[in-house]
Design a protein around this motif. Structure first.
Motif, short mmCIF file in Angstrom:
data_model
loop_
_atom_site.label_atom_id
_atom_site.label_comp_id
_atom_site.label_asym_id
_atom_site.label_seq_id
_atom_site.Cartn_x
_atom_site.Cartn_y
_atom_site.Cartn_z
N CYS A 160 62.49 10.43 14.04
CA CYS A 160 63.66 10.59 14.72
C CYS A 160 64.10 11.96 15.36
O CYS A 160 63.41 13.04 14.78
N CYS B 143 66.66 14.12 13.35
CA CYS B 143 66.68 14.80 11.93
C CYS B 143 65.25 14.99 11.53
O CYS B 143 64.94 15.47 10.51
N CYS C 194 67.56 5.31 13.26
CA CYS C 194 66.87 6.31 11.90
C CYS C 194 67.57 5.81 10.65
O CYS C 194 68.68 5.65 10.78
N CYS D 50 69.48 9.17 9.35
CA CYS D 50 70.81 9.73 10.18
C CYS D 50 71.47 8.71 10.81
O CYS D 50 72.73 9.10 11.33
N HIS E 194 70.72 7.91 13.82
CA HIS E 194 70.91 8.07 15.24
C HIS E 194 70.22 6.92 15.90
O HIS E 194 68.89 6.53 15.46
#
Ligand SMILES: [Zn+2]
Length: 390
Positions: A335, A338, A354, A357, A359
């Motif tokens: 990712c 993070c 992700c 997190c 994303h």
């Protein structure tokens, strides 16, 4: 060469007369003969006496050779010397491959007429006089160039020569003759843009940038390949040694040349755009990625990527830009926000989400951002612009 200059090549079409064509062809034949004899001599010397000959050793024998075989007197001395320099390069490349542990190191080969298509004048410029030598000097108001032992050959300068000419190579390409000048040109550093970019290469797209730009694989190449297949079939149907076969072979060679030129054109344009827009360009290190992923499609695409990266490096160097090759491992599973690495992050071929997190982004753009992040660790995981480092 000083630090403020870089090397560029300029290629111009030549229009030799019939006698000039004969002389050019004869020079090709003689230089090829010399190359093959030189290779044999090196192999002999090694086999019999365990001795490695250098280009210099072989060049020292040229005077004696001309005495024994007067036909070599019809070739300019520098051109003959250069043949041994080329042999030297072939040997050095071979030893380099051996050292690197390549599976097929490929010992320098004897050259057939098909594999020998150029010769070189290594000095176009007289530094002490600050003027041209007789090699490649434009004459007749720029309509011809002087080629020692061949004559003044008609040329088409479709664009001006730049910088200081260093050497001139005469090349036969699909039945056409060309003059290729290597020139030392002043480095033209581009103004800083404050931008850095990561470039991910793929098989679906030719390249994807961390800015979210998708570069298509050149379509016209596919069309040319289709044409090539048809021509190759025609060629194989025709009788060997026949006139029609010879013509078909020429057609195939011309299509190959067209493909080569189109590919070069595509690569130069893309490299130019990247270099113009960014101070720093990061891409994956193909040497490392080859060890990780090795399917066939990738192997084949690899060839064009590595030649693209080479073009890119050349352009970047003359423009004062930075190109960095990074370790690409896990760039597609990591990712970019993070840094969490997980297979599950890759929801599909194109989608990245992700698991840690949340994303979400296009998978290729995420990878490109990671590539940028590795080149510039201080950048915010590839998101921020790390201009300070450049
Ligand atoms: Zn994350």
């Amino acid at each position: 060469m000083s630090e403020n200059t870089t090397v560029r090549t300029f290629r111009f079409r030549l229009y030799p007369t019939k006698p000039q064509q004969a002389a050019l062809s004869e020079t090709l034949r003689l230089t090829r003969t010399l190359y093959n004899a030189g290779l044999e001599q090196r192999r002999e010397a090694y086999r019999k006496y365990g001795k490695t000959l250098s280009a210099y050793d072989q060049q020292k024998e040229l005077a004696a050779l001309k005495e024994a075989c007067p036909e070599f007197g019809s070739v300019y001395a520098h051109v003959l010397q250069d043949v041994f320099d080329r042999l030297d390069k072939a040997y050095k490349a071979f030893f380099h491959r051996v050292k690197r542990g390549a599976k097929q190191a490929g010992f320098p080969r004897f050259k057939s007429a098909q594999r020998w298509s150029s010769f070189k004048f290594k000095q176009c410029w007289n530094n002490s006089k600050n003027d041209w030598t007789t090699c490649g000097r434009p004459v007749d108001g720029g309509r011809r160039i002087s080629i020692p032992k061949i004559g003044n050959v008609k040329v088409k300068f479709h664009r001006p020569l730049e910088g200081k000419p260093k050497s001139l190579q005469i090349v036969l390409d699909c039945g056409q003759w060309f003059a290729v000048y290597t020139c030392e040109v002043p480095r033209q550093t581009l103004p800083a843009t404050g931008s850095a970019v990561g470039v991910d290469v793929g098989t679906t797209w030719f390249a994807i940038t961390s800015d979210g730009e998708f570069v298509e694989n050149p379509r016209h190449l596919e069309r040319a390949f289709k044409k090539l297949r048809v021509q190759q079939r025609t060629m194989s149907r025709r009788k060997k040694g026949g006139n029609r076969r010879r013509k078909a072979v020429q057609q195939v060679a011309k299509t190959y040349r067209k493909i080569r030129r189109q590919r070069q054109d595509f690569q130069h344009k893309l490299a130019h755009k990247l270099v113009k827009e960014h101070d720093l360009i990061a891409h994956e290190d193909l040497k490392v990625s080859n060890m990780v992923r090795s399917n066939l499609a990738r192997r084949i695409a690899d060839v064009s990527w590595s030649s693209f990266f080479e073009v890119l490096r050349g352009k970047a160097e003359s423009a004062g830009r930075v190109v960095i090759a990074v370790d690409p491992r896990h760039t597609s599973q990591m990712c970019c926000k993070c840094g969490h690495i997980c297979r599950g992050n890759r929801v599909s071929q194109s989608r990245f989400v992700c698991v840690q997190c949340g994303h979400a982004e296009n998978a290729d753009v995420n990878a490109a951002k990671n590539i940028l992040g590795r080149a510039v660790p201080s950048g915010v995981n590839g998101e921020g612009l790390p201009c300070a480092v450049v």
